[in-house]
Every structure is written in C-alpha cells, then in structure tokens.
Scaffold this active site. Structure first.
Site, PDB file in Angstrom:
ATOM      1  N   CYS A   2       0.839  -1.205   0.000  1.00 35.75           N
ATOM      2  CA  CYS A   2       0.000   0.000   0.000  1.00 35.75           C
ATOM      3  C   CYS A   2       0.876   1.257   0.000  1.00 35.75           C
ATOM      4  O   CYS A   2       1.955   1.277   0.536  1.00 35.75           O
ATOM      5  CB  CYS A   2      -0.890   0.001   1.239  1.00 35.75           C
ATOM      6  SG  CYS A   2      -1.875  -1.487   1.371  1.00 35.75           S
ATOM      7  N   ARG A  27       4.613   0.753  -6.443  1.00 27.89           N
ATOM      8  CA  ARG A  27       4.512  -0.145  -5.271  1.00 27.89           C
ATOM      9  C   ARG A  27       3.498  -1.251  -5.510  1.00 27.89           C
ATOM     10  O   ARG A  27       3.442  -2.220  -4.784  1.00 27.89           O
ATOM     11  CB  ARG A  27       4.131   0.635  -4.012  1.00 27.89           C
ATOM     12  CG  ARG A  27       5.216   1.573  -3.513  1.00 27.89           C
ATOM     13  CD  ARG A  27       4.706   2.473  -2.408  1.00 27.89           C
ATOM     14  NE  ARG A  27       4.392   1.754  -1.207  1.00 27.89           N
ATOM     15  CZ  ARG A  27       5.233   1.628  -0.156  1.00 27.89           C
ATOM     16  NH1 ARG A  27       6.418   2.191  -0.240  1.00 27.89           N
ATOM     17  NH2 ARG A  27       4.889   0.982   0.918  1.00 27.89           N
ATOM     18  N   TRP A  75      -3.099  -2.434  -1.759  1.00 21.34           N
ATOM     19  CA  TRP A  75      -2.683  -3.752  -2.265  1.00 21.34           C
ATOM     20  C   TRP A  75      -3.406  -4.736  -1.369  1.00 21.34           C
ATOM     21  O   TRP A  75      -3.061  -4.920  -0.208  1.00 21.34           O
ATOM     22  CB  TRP A  75      -1.165  -3.880  -2.137  1.00 21.34           C
ATOM     23  CG  TRP A  75      -0.543  -5.034  -2.820  1.00 21.34           C
ATOM     24  CD1 TRP A  75      -0.341  -5.187  -4.165  1.00 21.34           C
ATOM     25  CD2 TRP A  75      -0.030  -6.230  -2.205  1.00 21.34           C
ATOM     26  NE1 TRP A  75       0.286  -6.378  -4.430  1.00 21.34           N
ATOM     27  CE2 TRP A  75       0.480  -7.047  -3.252  1.00 21.34           C
ATOM     28  CE3 TRP A  75       0.061  -6.680  -0.909  1.00 21.34           C
ATOM     29  CZ2 TRP A  75       1.071  -8.287  -3.007  1.00 21.34           C
ATOM     30  CZ3 TRP A  75       0.648  -7.909  -0.663  1.00 21.34           C
ATOM     31  CH2 TRP A  75       1.146  -8.699  -1.706  1.00 21.34           C
ATOM     32  N   ASN A 101      -1.331   0.825   6.276  1.00 19.01           N
ATOM     33  CA  ASN A 101      -0.431  -0.101   5.584  1.00 19.01           C
ATOM     34  C   ASN A 101      -0.030  -1.149   6.617  1.00 19.01           C
ATOM     35  O   ASN A 101       0.434  -0.800   7.698  1.00 19.01           O
ATOM     36  CB  ASN A 101       0.807   0.652   5.078  1.00 19.01           C
ATOM     37  CG  ASN A 101       1.586  -0.172   4.070  1.00 19.01           C
ATOM     38  OD1 ASN A 101       1.221  -1.325   3.798  1.00 19.01           O
ATOM     39  ND2 ASN A 101       2.616   0.408   3.509  1.00 19.01           N
ATOM     40  N   GLY A 102      -0.268  -2.436   6.315  1.00 15.35           N
ATOM     41  CA  GLY A 102       0.070  -3.496   7.264  1.00 15.35           C
ATOM     42  C   GLY A 102      -1.158  -4.349   7.540  1.00 15.35           C
ATOM     43  O   GLY A 102      -2.111  -4.358   6.761  1.00 15.35           O
ATOM     44  N   GLU A 487      18.603 -15.260 -11.064  1.00 17.25           N
ATOM     45  CA  GLU A 487      18.117 -13.877 -11.221  1.00 17.25           C
ATOM     46  C   GLU A 487      17.541 -13.671 -12.621  1.00 17.25           C
ATOM     47  O   GLU A 487      16.503 -13.038 -12.793  1.00 17.25           O
ATOM     48  CB  GLU A 487      19.240 -12.882 -10.938  1.00 17.25           C
ATOM     49  CG  GLU A 487      18.943 -11.441 -11.275  1.00 17.25           C
ATOM     50  CD  GLU A 487      17.759 -10.852 -10.519  1.00 17.25           C
ATOM     51  OE1 GLU A 487      17.262 -11.511  -9.572  1.00 17.25           O
ATOM     52  OE2 GLU A 487      17.307  -9.753 -10.891  1.00 17.25           O
ATOM     53  N   LYS A 491      13.702 -12.401 -13.265  1.00 18.25           N
ATOM     54  CA  LYS A 491      13.376 -11.216 -14.076  1.00 18.25           C
ATOM     55  C   LYS A 491      12.319 -11.573 -15.111  1.00 18.25           C
ATOM     56  O   LYS A 491      11.337 -10.865 -15.284  1.00 18.25           O
ATOM     57  CB  LYS A 491      14.635 -10.683 -14.761  1.00 18.25           C
ATOM     58  CG  LYS A 491      15.576  -9.944 -13.832  1.00 18.25           C
ATOM     59  CD  LYS A 491      15.115  -8.553 -13.484  1.00 18.25           C
ATOM     60  CE  LYS A 491      14.533  -8.280 -12.160  1.00 18.25           C
ATOM     61  NZ  LYS A 491      14.790  -8.874 -10.947  1.00 18.25           N
ATOM     62  N   GLU A 494       8.789 -12.517 -13.446  1.00 21.55           N
ATOM     63  CA  GLU A 494       8.032 -11.500 -12.690  1.00 21.55           C
ATOM     64  C   GLU A 494       7.496 -10.388 -13.593  1.00 21.55           C
ATOM     65  O   GLU A 494       6.547  -9.700 -13.230  1.00 21.55           O
ATOM     66  CB  GLU A 494       8.849 -10.921 -11.551  1.00 21.55           C
ATOM     67  CG  GLU A 494      10.011 -10.037 -11.926  1.00 21.55           C
ATOM     68  CD  GLU A 494      10.655  -9.414 -10.684  1.00 21.55           C
ATOM     69  OE1 GLU A 494       9.938  -9.051  -9.736  1.00 21.55           O
ATOM     70  OE2 GLU A 494      11.883  -9.298 -10.669  1.00 21.55           O
ATOM     71  N   HIS A 510      20.410 -34.575 -13.291  1.00 26.00           N
ATOM     72  CA  HIS A 510      19.687 -35.163 -12.148  1.00 26.00           C
ATOM     73  C   HIS A 510      18.198 -34.855 -12.200  1.00 26.00           C
ATOM     74  O   HIS A 510      17.519 -34.853 -11.173  1.00 26.00           O
ATOM     75  CB  HIS A 510      20.302 -34.650 -10.841  1.00 26.00           C
ATOM     76  CG  HIS A 510      21.741 -35.009 -10.693  1.00 26.00           C
ATOM     77  ND1 HIS A 510      22.190 -36.268 -10.399  1.00 26.00           N
ATOM     78  CD2 HIS A 510      22.859 -34.257 -10.882  1.00 26.00           C
ATOM     79  CE1 HIS A 510      23.512 -36.290 -10.378  1.00 26.00           C
ATOM     80  NE2 HIS A 510      23.949 -35.072 -10.655  1.00 26.00           N
ATOM     81  N   LYS A 609       6.734  -3.316  -4.893  1.00 24.79           N
ATOM     82  CA  LYS A 609       8.155  -2.959  -4.872  1.00 24.79           C
ATOM     83  C   LYS A 609       8.774  -3.298  -3.525  1.00 24.79           C
ATOM     84  O   LYS A 609       9.924  -3.700  -3.445  1.00 24.79           O
ATOM     85  CB  LYS A 609       8.336  -1.462  -5.161  1.00 24.79           C
ATOM     86  CG  LYS A 609       9.785  -1.030  -5.223  1.00 24.79           C
ATOM     87  CD  LYS A 609      10.542  -1.763  -6.311  1.00 24.79           C
ATOM     88  CE  LYS A 609      12.009  -1.413  -6.344  1.00 24.79           C
ATOM     89  NZ  LYS A 609      12.770  -2.276  -7.283  1.00 24.79           N
TER      90      LYS A 609
HETATM   91  C1  AGP Z   1      12.960  -8.423  -7.571  1.00 22.75           C
HETATM   92  O1  AGP Z   1      12.890  -7.988  -8.922  1.00 22.75           O
HETATM   93  C2  AGP Z   1      11.637  -8.309  -6.852  1.00 22.75           C
HETATM   94  N1  AGP Z   1      11.103  -7.012  -6.949  1.00 22.75           N
HETATM   95  C3  AGP Z   1      11.719  -8.856  -5.439  1.00 22.75           C
HETATM   96  O2  AGP Z   1      12.186 -10.185  -5.515  1.00 22.75           O
HETATM   97  C4  AGP Z   1      12.648  -8.077  -4.469  1.00 22.75           C
HETATM   98  O3  AGP Z   1      13.996  -8.266  -4.828  1.00 22.75           O
HETATM   99  C5  AGP Z   1      12.415  -8.626  -3.061  1.00 22.75           C
HETATM  100  O4  AGP Z   1      11.070  -8.356  -2.705  1.00 22.75           O
HETATM  101  C6  AGP Z   1      13.353  -8.005  -2.018  1.00 22.75           C
HETATM  102  O5  AGP Z   1      13.151  -6.628  -1.943  1.00 22.75           O
HETATM  103  P1  AGP Z   1      14.225  -5.745  -1.100  1.00 22.75           P
HETATM  104  O6  AGP Z   1      15.535  -5.859  -1.809  1.00 22.75           O
HETATM  105  O7  AGP Z   1      13.666  -4.355  -1.100  1.00 22.75           O
HETATM  106  O8  AGP Z   1      14.289  -6.349   0.269  1.00 22.75           O
END
Ligand code: AGP
Length: 614
Positions: A2, A27, A75, A101-102, A487, A491, A494, A510, A609
């Site tokens: 949020c 976000r 969110w 938020n929370g 990674e 990418k 996501e 394996h 984010k």
């Molecule tokens: C990565 O592209 C994602 N947005 C997500 O995995 C992110 O890296 C993860 O939520 C950790 O966020 P932070 O580095 O702000 O802790």
C-alpha cells in the site's frame, strides 16, 4: 504494498495527494482513494477500483476542496478488490478517516465485539476496525492523538496509520507499530507532507523525518511533534535526502525498468565513488565501522535477503569467502528465523535489501539481534528501517529504483559486497598485495565494462520476437554465475509471467534434462572461467536433445558460438565481478520479452516494490 500520502498546508490537498500517489504507483495496488477535510466541514472521500486515472476521473466529476487530506493505494490483503474496501475508511459518525499499511492481526474478534454493539461495517477490511475505535474514543472525550494512542494498545500486528479528524482540522496524526511499511514526514515552508515512500514527496522537499517503530506524530502546517506510544515527546531526527526529483522520473524512457537498466554504469560509478582510493588501494566504508581486531575475530557472516536481493547475496558469498576468507551462509529472510540459527557474538548478520523495509528481512535482522549478532545492512533507501536498526550499513547509492523488477539495486548491491570483502580482507590480512592490486583494478574498470552492455540492443528484441510466446524457459549457470541464472529466471517470470527456472548446470542430468524439448529455450551462462568446459558439455547435452540454446558468452568466444543457436555477448570481466556484467543482457532479455507481450513492465500483476506484509 500500500501507498500512503498525506498533506496539510495552503494548497489543494486532493491534487497534492493524487500527484504523490502517482509517484508511488510502482509499489503495486488494485484500488485507491482520497479523503479531505472539506471546506464545507466534515470529511469527504472519493475512492475507485483499478488504476489511479479512475480515481482522477472520479475527482474530476466530483471534486474535493480542502487543504488537509490523505490518500492511499491499496494492495489487497483482507477483503476483495472493491470500492467499499478501498481506503480511506471512516468511522461510523464520519468524524475520523484512516489510511493503513500493514495488517491488524486481531481484527476479527474486535470486529465481532463492535458489531455486537451495533456498530455498522461497510467493508471487509481489517482497517475499518480502527476507524470506528478511534472515533469511539474521541466521542468519549479523547483528542485525536489520545484516541489513536489508546487504539494502538488494542491492536496486534505491524501497521502504519494516518488519521484526519473533522474535530481537529489543523493536524494530521500518524503512528507506526512494528515493521509495516515506513512513514516519512516531509517538512516544507508552511506545509507538511506524509508518505510511505520518499518519491511521493521528493518534488516538494528533501528535509524529512522517519517515523520509527512504536512512535506517533502530530503533523501541522508548522511541522511535526513526535511522541512515543506513552505520548512522551521525542526529539525528531532530521535527514536530508540526497536524491534529486529528476532521478525519480522516467524521463525519455518508456519504462522505469528500461531507465534503471540503462543507468547501471552511472549507478555503479556512484556506488564506488568516494569509497576506494585506487592509488593506495584502500577501501573506506565509514558507515560500517569495524576494527582490525573485530574483523579478525569474525567467525561467520550470515546474509539474509529475499528475492533478487537473495540472489545478490549468493554472489556475495563467493566474494566474501574468496577475498576475506570468512565463512558465509545465505538465508531467505522468510526462513531464517524459523531455523534457530547458530549465532555467536562473532557472527555478523548482513541484511541485503533495496527498500530496507522488507518485513521478512527485517524480522531476520531482529532474530540476529536477539541472538547477539553484529547487525549490518546493505540498503538503497536512506533512512529505511533496515539502515536505521543496523550497527553498520553500506548504501547502494543507486538512486531511487522505481521499477518493481529490481535491476540497478541488484548490480550495485553486488558491488557493495565486493567493497565489504576487500575491506574485511584488508583488515584480516587475507589479501596479498597482488590480489588487492588486481581486485581494485577490476573495480576501476567495472563501470566501463557495464557500459558496454548497458544499451538496449536489437538482439534482445529479435529473441523476444522468436520466444515471447514460449511457456517455459530454463536458465543454467555454474559457480558464481548460478545465482545469475536464478536472477535471469526471476526477471523473466516476474515481468512477462512466463514460467522460468534457474538451475545449477551440473544438476541438469539429475532431473531437468527430462524437460528439454524444442519449445523450451535454455539460456546458458558460459563465461570463460573455471567451469567453462563443464558449461560446454551441458550445452551439448541440451542440443543433443533438440533443445534451443541462447548462450551468454564473453567477447572472443569461439566454442559456444559453434553450438548455441543464439548468442548474448558480454565483455571479459574478472571472475568475481563477471556476475555484475553477465546479468545485464538477461535484464534486457526479460524486458524485451515483457514489452513484446504487452505486459505492465513497471507494475507487474500481484507484485509490490517493497513487501511489507508477511
Ligand atoms: C525483484 O525484482 C523483486 N522485486 C523482489 O524479488 C525483491 O527483490 C524482493 O522483494 C526483495 O526486496 P528488497 O531488496 O527491497 O528487500
């Protein structure tokens, strides 16, 4: 997560808040709303499901006029995505509004008690509970701050709140419990701003105060009065944010992610700037103080992180063990506190987090603290919770990273770990003069090497044309490049929603080799390092089963070139720094495929984010 924006001052609150919410769109959200202390008295709200332009339309049709207000991008955690569940929520007598938020973990029993007393609920959210609670305490004679203070004693869980009340039109009250999303208070001239994240207020002021866990604040046009939860006054700590407003803008780029991939040479230059004396070969990390004796006593480093940051930590393990000869463990933030980790006073727990607000990583830091570890953090956001609670920290200095998919934070966090490894290696005497010379020289060339792959090339879009409709990808890497395979896969999945898996290439036989067919492209990361021949063999195994191989190779490679179907070329880099260079074509490839699929690159579905809920 949020997004929250609040304003009190001479300007039109609704327009200031709406502009601020747009700065927080990255976000991730599914509905939004604004509440204003209306000039005709009382609280008025406008809410809308979907993107902010729906709320803007609603405001255009039926404006809110007033100079005190707040807004929220939701969110969804409790309750479906509907207008009724969008924030702000107001109390039963429409005298108090709240954005949140929370999570209020005990909201269900509180709601049951309130409904039994006849209080009407209009939403399915946990948040509405505190709107009614604060309003009932004010009806009993409390002022807004007192009512909030009393309400906070009733709720469990991590939350950040912002309240306005028609009874107290000259102040906004905000409060924070636990590690839920941060609250930053921006100080202007005769006006004051509140937000859950710095980009929302950066165009107005860079002078900010961060609300800490278990703190409340009264925000007025003159500034802020800070208190603990016993309402004892506290002295606010003022921070000056080093980011300029332009940095938080997209500029001529189509997406924030595109901009942030392209600006990695500058970001990495900024990460190194002021920290390395290339002539004396000395690394200086003033915000992470440690003596030579303490460095020599260090027995173990445990890096805790989530998502992309976790993959960066896997690379950091190679750097720290190779250069500083310290055993390193890497744990998911969400797992660490459940494994009863073995920690001694000579253990350092290093949190790696771009936002500094990831609740699982913060919880892992608390676990480390409780078990007596030295706490460090590598963060990008100045003033974030992780930075503030750590004994020492290193800022990524990447500038604001707006795109949900992390790119420049990933590369700069690897550079920060490299700097830490050099610093600790020097203090522990584990670096020969030649090794230190070569390591520092490699660092000096890194921005230029990154610059060679930082531009968006035709090859990425050609591959996107070929493969944007595929349903599965496999990414293979070995050694320090196995985390880059992880990674690269993250990418892609996501932002394009294509299933992708990163795998250690040696594990192919394996199991995963059963998956190989002509419909699943295989990205093989094959720099000329100590496991190059092994990677060649894996590529041959994939080709022998009819697979399609996209080889990521260093300039001058000839052998992979003969076997792979497509090539992504990178410049030759020292093995410990090669991951910083090797990941960039994979960032571009994911970006090109997502754009080709028409995906929402900067705000992928279901993602946020900064993940501030467990
Ligand atoms: C990565 O592209 C994602 N947005 C997500 O995995 C992110 O890296 C993860 O939520 C950790 O966020 P932070 O580095 O702000 O802790």
């Amino acid at each position: 997560m949020c997004g929250i924006v609040g304003y009190i001052g001479p300007r039109d609150a609704a327009s200031v808040v709406l502009t601020g919410l747009k700065r927080l769109e990255y976000r991730g959200y599914d509905s939004a709303g604004i509440a204003v202390l209306h000039q005709n008295g009382g609280i008025k709200t406008r809410r809308a499901v979907g993107k902010l332009h729906n709320l803007a339309e609603r405001l255009g049709e039926d404006p809110l006029v007033g100079n005190v207000g707040m807004g929220h991008t939701r969110w969804a955690t409790h309750g479906s995505v509907t207008e009724n569940n969008a924030h702000p929520h107001i109390g039963m007598n429409h005298r108090v509004a709240v954005v949140h938020n929370g999570i209020i973990e005990n909201y269900a029993e509180m709601r049951g008690e309130m409904e039994a007393e006849g209080i009407p609920f209009t939403s399915e959210t946990d948040t509405e509970v505190i709107a009614h609670l604060v309003e009932s305490y004010m009806a009993g004679g409390d002022d807004l701050m007192g009512a909030v203070q009393r309400a906070l004693t009733q709720i469990q869980g991590s939350s950040a709140f912002v309240f306005i009340s028609a009874r107290e039109p000259d102040r906004i009250v905000t409060a924070r419990l636990g590690n839920a999303g941060g609250i930053v208070i921006g100080l202007g001239q005769g006006e004051t701003f509140i937000a859950s994240d710095i980009p929302a207020i950066l165009e107005h002021t860079r002078d900010v105060i961060f609300l800490e866990d278990r703190q409340m604040a009264a925000i007025t046009r003159a500034g802020v009065e800070l208190f603990d939860l016993q309402r004892r006054p506290l002295e606010p700590r003022l921070h000056a944010i080093p980011w300029d407003p332009v940095a938080a803008e997209k500029g001529t780029y189509r997406h924030f992610m595109q901009k942030e991939i392209a600006e990695q040479p500058r970001a990495i230059t900024d990460t190194i700037r002021g920290r390395v004396d290339f002539h004396r070969r000395v690394v200086d990390l003033p915000t992470l103080p440690i003596t030579a004796a303490e460095a020599r006593q260090l027995e173990k480093i445990i890096i805790v992180a989530c998502g992309t940051s976790y993959y960066s930590a896997l690379v950091g393990k190679f750097m720290l063990e190779n250069l500083a000869r310290i055993p390193v463990e890497v744990d998911y933030g969400s797992e660490f506190r459940y494994r009863d980790p073995l920690i001694s006073p000579n253990t350092a727990v290093l949190a790696l987090t771009q936002s500094g607000e990831t609740v699982d990583t913060l919880a892992a830091m608390e676990e480390g603290r409780e078990k007596g570890a030295r706490l460090w953090a590598i963060v990008n956001v100045m003033g974030s919770q992780a930075q503030r609670i750590a004994d020492g920290y290193i800022l990524m200095q990447a500038g604001p990273e707006i795109g949900v998919a992390s790119t420049k934070a990933f590369t700069t966090s690897m550079v920060d770990q490299y700097l830490l490894a050099l610093k600790l290696g020097t203090l522990r005497g584990t670096l020969s003069a030649d090794t230190l010379r070569d390591a520092v020289r490699g660092l000096s060339h890194l921005p230029e090497l990154v610059g060679q792959v930082a531009e968006d090339r035709a090859i990425y879009h050609d591959l996107a044309d070929l493969f944007h409709n595929r349903r599965h990808f496999l990414y293979l890497g070995r050694g320090i490049n196995y985390p880059i395979a992880l990674e690269g896969a993250l990418k892609l999945k996501e932002i394009s929603y294509i299933h992708a898996e990163g795998y250690p290439a040696g594990e192919m036989k394996h199991g995963p080799i059963a998956l190989i067919d002509e419909m699943m492209p295989v990205v093989a990361i094959a720099p000329r390092d100590g496991v190059y021949d092994k990677m060649l063999s894996q590529i041959e195994q994939v080709k022998a089963r009819g697979g399609t191989v996209i080889g990521l190779v260093q300039a001058g490679d000839t052998q992979v070139r003969e076997k792979a179907d497509h090539l992504l070329e990178v410049p030759v880099a020292p093995p410990l720094l090669a991951p910083v260079v090797n990941v960039i074509p994979l960032q571009w490839l994911a970006y090109a495929i997502a754009v080709r699929r028409g995906a929402d690159v900067d705000q992928p579905r279901n993602l946020a984010k900064s993940v501030t809920v467990e």
